[in-house]
Design a protein around this motif. Structure first.
Motif, short mmCIF file in Angstrom:
data_model
loop_
_atom_site.label_atom_id
_atom_site.label_comp_id
_atom_site.label_asym_id
_atom_site.label_seq_id
_atom_site.Cartn_x
_atom_site.Cartn_y
_atom_site.Cartn_z
N UNK A 18 0.83 -1.21 0.00
CA UNK A 18 0.00 0.00 0.00
C UNK A 18 0.86 1.26 0.00
N UNK A 19 1.96 1.24 0.71
CA UNK A 19 2.87 2.39 0.70
C UNK A 19 3.37 2.65 -0.72
N UNK A 20 3.72 1.58 -1.43
CA UNK A 20 4.19 1.73 -2.81
C UNK A 20 3.11 2.28 -3.73
N UNK A 21 1.87 1.82 -3.55
CA UNK A 21 0.76 2.32 -4.37
C UNK A 21 0.52 3.80 -4.12
N UNK A 22 0.57 4.17 -2.88
CA UNK A 22 0.20 5.53 -2.47
C UNK A 22 1.26 6.57 -2.78
N UNK A 23 2.50 6.15 -3.04
CA UNK A 23 3.57 7.13 -3.24
C UNK A 23 3.78 7.52 -4.69
N UNK A 24 3.09 6.88 -5.62
CA UNK A 24 3.23 7.26 -7.02
C UNK A 24 2.34 8.47 -7.32
N UNK A 25 2.71 9.23 -8.31
CA UNK A 25 1.90 10.39 -8.70
C UNK A 25 0.52 9.93 -9.15
N UNK A 26 0.49 8.87 -9.95
CA UNK A 26 -0.79 8.32 -10.41
C UNK A 26 -1.63 7.88 -9.22
N UNK A 27 -0.98 7.19 -8.27
CA UNK A 27 -1.70 6.74 -7.08
C UNK A 27 -2.31 7.88 -6.30
N UNK A 28 -1.58 8.98 -6.19
CA UNK A 28 -2.08 10.14 -5.45
C UNK A 28 -3.31 10.75 -6.11
N UNK A 29 -3.45 10.60 -7.43
CA UNK A 29 -4.60 11.17 -8.13
C UNK A 29 -5.86 10.31 -8.00
N UNK A 30 -5.72 9.00 -7.95
CA UNK A 30 -6.89 8.13 -8.00
C UNK A 30 -7.12 7.32 -6.74
N UNK A 31 -6.18 7.36 -5.80
CA UNK A 31 -6.25 6.53 -4.60
C UNK A 31 -6.16 7.38 -3.34
#
Length: 134
Positions: A18-31
């Protein structure tokens, strides 16, 4: 010699993922990652919200909510591997995932019983309750 029904999937594995998902720019936009609750042992039970960015709150109200959960029974490690696949897809840049995020708000609880997972229980939480029955 140890045998396992499936490859283990720990609470720590989930937190790293989850940390990896949340730290991407894309992740920040949709998650959006938030705390659904704290468990008996004080561990975090995560709630993920996945949807496409929206210009107005009114547009969000037109989206249908989809709830996806896993690991109410700690021994069902396969469910965590499946949930990781679901999250990989929902946060991907595939046209199908984009379309789903435009139409739906996904509320995801990837591990409903982290205490049971951490302590090696098979069906119950720390108080000995089967959460599917309560």
């Amino acid at each position: 010699c140890y045998f396992a029904f499936s490859l283990p999937y720990t609470y720590t594995d989930l937190q790293r993922y989850l940390h990896g998902l949340n730290t991407t720019i894309r992740g920040a936009l949709i998650l959006r990652r938030s705390v659904l609750c704290r468990t008996i042992a004080g561990n975090i039970c995560d709630l993920l919200t996945i949807t496409a960015p929206c210009d107005s709150a009114a547009a969000l109200l037109n989206r249908v909510a989809v709830i996806i959960t896993a690991r109410v029974h700690p021994g069902e490690t396969v469910a965590s591997w499946m949930m990781q696949g679901v999250l990989d897809f929902l946060t991907s840049d595939s046209p199908e995932a984009d379309s789903l995020r435009e139409k739906f708000i996904f509320k995801v609880v990837p591990m409903l019983n982290p205490d049971g997972v951490i302590n090696g229980n098979y069906r119950t939480n720390l108080s000995g309750n089967d959460l599917n029955r309560r």
